[in-house]
Scaffold this motif. Structure first.
Motif, PDB file in Angstrom:
ATOM      1  N   VAL A  41       0.557   8.279   1.632  1.00  0.00           N
ATOM      2  CA  VAL A  41       1.050   7.015   2.186  1.00  0.00           C
ATOM      3  C   VAL A  41      -0.129   6.060   2.312  1.00  0.00           C
ATOM      4  O   VAL A  41      -1.169   6.411   2.889  1.00  0.00           O
ATOM      5  N   VAL A  42       0.033   4.836   1.784  1.00  0.00           N
ATOM      6  CA  VAL A  42      -1.065   3.875   1.712  1.00  0.00           C
ATOM      7  C   VAL A  42      -0.672   2.601   2.454  1.00  0.00           C
ATOM      8  O   VAL A  42       0.346   1.981   2.135  1.00  0.00           O
ATOM      9  N   GLY A  43      -1.473   2.178   3.423  1.00  0.00           N
ATOM     10  CA  GLY A  43      -1.225   0.931   4.134  1.00  0.00           C
ATOM     11  C   GLY A  43      -1.744  -0.266   3.355  1.00  0.00           C
ATOM     12  O   GLY A  43      -2.871  -0.252   2.857  1.00  0.00           O
ATOM     13  N   LEU A  44      -0.921  -1.317   3.271  1.00  0.00           N
ATOM     14  CA  LEU A  44      -1.268  -2.533   2.527  1.00  0.00           C
ATOM     15  C   LEU A  44      -1.139  -3.739   3.465  1.00  0.00           C
ATOM     16  O   LEU A  44      -0.194  -4.533   3.363  1.00  0.00           O
ATOM     17  N   PRO A  45      -2.080  -3.904   4.381  1.00  0.00           N
ATOM     18  CA  PRO A  45      -1.957  -4.937   5.422  1.00  0.00           C
ATOM     19  C   PRO A  45      -2.419  -6.321   4.953  1.00  0.00           C
ATOM     20  O   PRO A  45      -3.470  -6.821   5.361  1.00  0.00           O
ATOM     21  N   PHE A  46      -1.604  -6.938   4.108  1.00  0.00           N
ATOM     22  CA  PHE A  46      -1.952  -8.245   3.542  1.00  0.00           C
ATOM     23  C   PHE A  46      -0.696  -9.100   3.475  1.00  0.00           C
ATOM     24  O   PHE A  46       0.329  -8.667   2.940  1.00  0.00           O
ATOM     25  N   GLY A  59       2.686  -4.796   9.466  1.00  0.00           N
ATOM     26  CA  GLY A  59       3.759  -3.866   9.157  1.00  0.00           C
ATOM     27  C   GLY A  59       3.329  -2.416   9.046  1.00  0.00           C
ATOM     28  O   GLY A  59       3.977  -1.526   9.618  1.00  0.00           O
ATOM     29  N   PRO A  60       2.237  -2.109   8.320  1.00  0.00           N
ATOM     30  CA  PRO A  60       1.852  -0.705   8.178  1.00  0.00           C
ATOM     31  C   PRO A  60       1.617   0.002   9.512  1.00  0.00           C
ATOM     32  O   PRO A  60       2.063   1.140   9.705  1.00  0.00           O
ATOM     33  N   SER A  61       0.938  -0.668  10.440  1.00  0.00           N
ATOM     34  CA  SER A  61       0.662  -0.016  11.725  1.00  0.00           C
ATOM     35  C   SER A  61       1.947   0.171  12.531  1.00  0.00           C
ATOM     36  O   SER A  61       2.129   1.193  13.202  1.00  0.00           O
ATOM     37  N   ALA A  62       2.861  -0.802  12.450  1.00  0.00           N
ATOM     38  CA  ALA A  62       4.126  -0.685  13.180  1.00  0.00           C
ATOM     39  C   ALA A  62       4.990   0.439  12.619  1.00  0.00           C
ATOM     40  O   ALA A  62       5.629   1.193  13.374  1.00  0.00           O
ATOM     41  N   ILE A  63       5.022   0.555  11.297  1.00  0.00           N
ATOM     42  CA  ILE A  63       5.805   1.625  10.672  1.00  0.00           C
ATOM     43  C   ILE A  63       5.232   2.987  11.036  1.00  0.00           C
ATOM     44  O   ILE A  63       5.964   3.929  11.362  1.00  0.00           O
ATOM     45  N   GLY A 123       3.491   2.918  -0.677  1.00  0.00           N
ATOM     46  CA  GLY A 123       2.842   1.791  -0.028  1.00  0.00           C
ATOM     47  C   GLY A 123       3.652   1.265   1.142  1.00  0.00           C
ATOM     48  O   GLY A 123       4.877   1.165   1.064  1.00  0.00           O
ATOM     49  N   LEU A 124       2.945   0.925   2.214  1.00  0.00           N
ATOM     50  CA  LEU A 124       3.563   0.272   3.369  1.00  0.00           C
ATOM     51  C   LEU A 124       3.012  -1.146   3.444  1.00  0.00           C
ATOM     52  O   LEU A 124       1.820  -1.353   3.676  1.00  0.00           O
ATOM     53  N   GLY A 125       3.901  -2.154   3.199  1.00  0.00           N
ATOM     54  CA  GLY A 125       3.446  -3.541   3.269  1.00  0.00           C
ATOM     55  C   GLY A 125       3.583  -4.111   4.651  1.00  0.00           C
ATOM     56  O   GLY A 125       4.186  -3.491   5.535  1.00  0.00           O
ATOM     57  N   GLY A 126       2.948  -5.279   4.781  1.00  0.00           N
ATOM     58  CA  GLY A 126       2.443  -6.185   3.789  1.00  0.00           C
ATOM     59  C   GLY A 126       3.552  -6.948   3.047  1.00  0.00           C
ATOM     60  O   GLY A 126       4.703  -6.568   3.019  1.00  0.00           O
ATOM     61  N   ASP A 127       3.168  -8.120   2.496  1.00  0.00           N
ATOM     62  CA  ASP A 127       4.154  -8.916   1.786  1.00  0.00           C
ATOM     63  C   ASP A 127       4.327  -8.394   0.359  1.00  0.00           C
ATOM     64  O   ASP A 127       3.569  -7.553  -0.114  1.00  0.00           O
ATOM     65  N   HIS A 128       5.374  -8.910  -0.309  1.00  0.00           N
ATOM     66  CA  HIS A 128       5.766  -8.337  -1.595  1.00  0.00           C
ATOM     67  C   HIS A 128       4.789  -8.673  -2.712  1.00  0.00           C
ATOM     68  O   HIS A 128       4.858  -8.083  -3.795  1.00  0.00           O
ATOM     69  N   SER A 129       3.870  -9.599  -2.473  1.00  0.00           N
ATOM     70  CA  SER A 129       2.869  -9.898  -3.498  1.00  0.00           C
ATOM     71  C   SER A 129       1.989  -8.688  -3.791  1.00  0.00           C
ATOM     72  O   SER A 129       1.454  -8.545  -4.895  1.00  0.00           O
ATOM     73  N   ASN A 130       1.825  -7.804  -2.817  1.00  0.00           N
ATOM     74  CA  ASN A 130       0.991  -6.614  -3.011  1.00  0.00           C
ATOM     75  C   ASN A 130       1.493  -5.728  -4.145  1.00  0.00           C
ATOM     76  O   ASN A 130       0.708  -5.007  -4.783  1.00  0.00           O
TER      77      ASN A 130
END
Length: 325
Positions: A41-46, A59-63, A123-130
């Motif tokens: 599982v990869v956090g993508l905080p952008f 979002g990643p930290s909340a999930i 991936g855990l976003g983050g916005d969909h641009s990631n």
């Protein structure tokens, strides 16, 4: 694979209450070690490329925090996934707010490394641009991918304000870069107001099979699954799930909510039938905790990510069963 062969798995609630300890996803061990790992599982905080409401960088930290609610076994698939899979939490990638090119480079490099190790990222976003950068990294290893997209929006617009890179354009860019094949890709659940009446038809003209929310409701879950599986075949597939697929009454914590969406029960029913596909990556994106109510959006996203894990466990169980014959 026996339990003694599983290198990484979640801590059990028998050791300590689930709300204690460091908030990794479902208490998976946090490590960048990829040896002996099936899924990470990869956090993508952008969220710099959000077009309206920001906040999905959290979002990643909340999930992860709410994922402690989840128990390990899946009653629908009749499987305990962590008896088949070695799963870790890779942690957050060190993404740079305000600098999408650098951020994309970081994601692409990490995803290439993960794919080269034959590990499937969630991936855990983050916005969909990631997702564009995720696709770039995976395509370096797997070649052009087929896309399954659950979303309220097609994200195939050409630009916002003359800018080519936003969370509304990733799949237009991915198509142009030949890292996804629109002719073997499918978009599900599109609805809401548009910039032009033929926006959906434009995506279809590119080759995407686009099924609007109204069309989804005319289908059974089995019919939808058949159409998706026929579309992607046995090609390498990336499954992207924008949380705004759901109605804002059940997922208010998102940057671009659209009324007329799906319930959590509907969404889970649709996706649970999508086993038996050659997945090489997943993500769930656009969770914005500052707009959430009682963490219900984050909890829903955590369940989506868990279902992704179970897809891989079901595939591993099938391969183990076949080898045992």
């Amino acid at each position: 694979m026996g339990q003694d062969e599983i290198k990484y798995g979640p801590d059990t609630s028998g050791k300590a209450p689930r709300f204690t300890g460091i908030s990794t996803f479902m208490k998976f061990p946090h490590t960048n070690d990829l040896e002996g790992v099936d899924v990470t599982v990869v956090g993508l905080p952008f969220d710099t490329l959000s077009s309206y409401r920001s906040g999905s960088r959290f979002g990643p930290s909340a999930i992860r925090e709410i994922s402690g609610f989840l128990r390990p076994a899946n009653g629908y698939h009749k499987i305990h996934p962590f008896r088949y899979l070695s799963v870790t939490d890779y942690g957050d990638l060190p993404l740079l707010p305000g600098y999408h090119e650098d951020t994309y480079e970081i994601i692409e490099k990490a995803y290439t490394k993960i794919a080269q190790a034959n590990v499937v990222p969630i991936g855990l976003g983050g916005d969909h641009s990631n997702t564009l950068a995720e696709l770039r990294g995976l395509a370096k290893v797997h070649g052009p991918l087929s896309l399954i997209q659950f979303d309220a929006h097609g994200d195939t617009w050409d630009n916002y304000w003359g800018k080519k890179y936003t969370h509304g354009t990733p799949f237009r860019r991915a198509m142009e870069e030949n890292i996804i094949d629109p002719h073997t890709s499918i978009q599900i659940g599109m609805r809401g107001t548009l910039y032009e009446p033929d926006d959906f038809d434009e995506a279809r003209g590119f080759g995407f099979d686009l099924i609007s929310a109204e069309q989804v409701r005319e289908m059974t879950a089995s019919e939808l699954a058949q159409r998706i599986k026929a579309r992607v075949g046995d090609r390498p597939v990336f499954f992207t799930f924008d949380i705004d697929f759901f109605d804002p009454s059940v997922a208010p914590g998102t940057g671009t909510p659209e009324v007329g969406g799906f319930t959590s029960a509907e969404g889970l029913t649709y996706m649970r039938k999508l086993t038996g596909i050659n997945y090489v990556g997943f993500d769930v994106v656009e969770v914005s905790p500052s707009h959430d109510v009682s963490q219900i959006t984050s909890l829903l996203a955590a369940n989506i990510a868990y279902e992704f894990v179970c897809f891989q466990a079901v595939a591993k169980r099938a391969s183990v069963t076949e080898l045992a014959k």
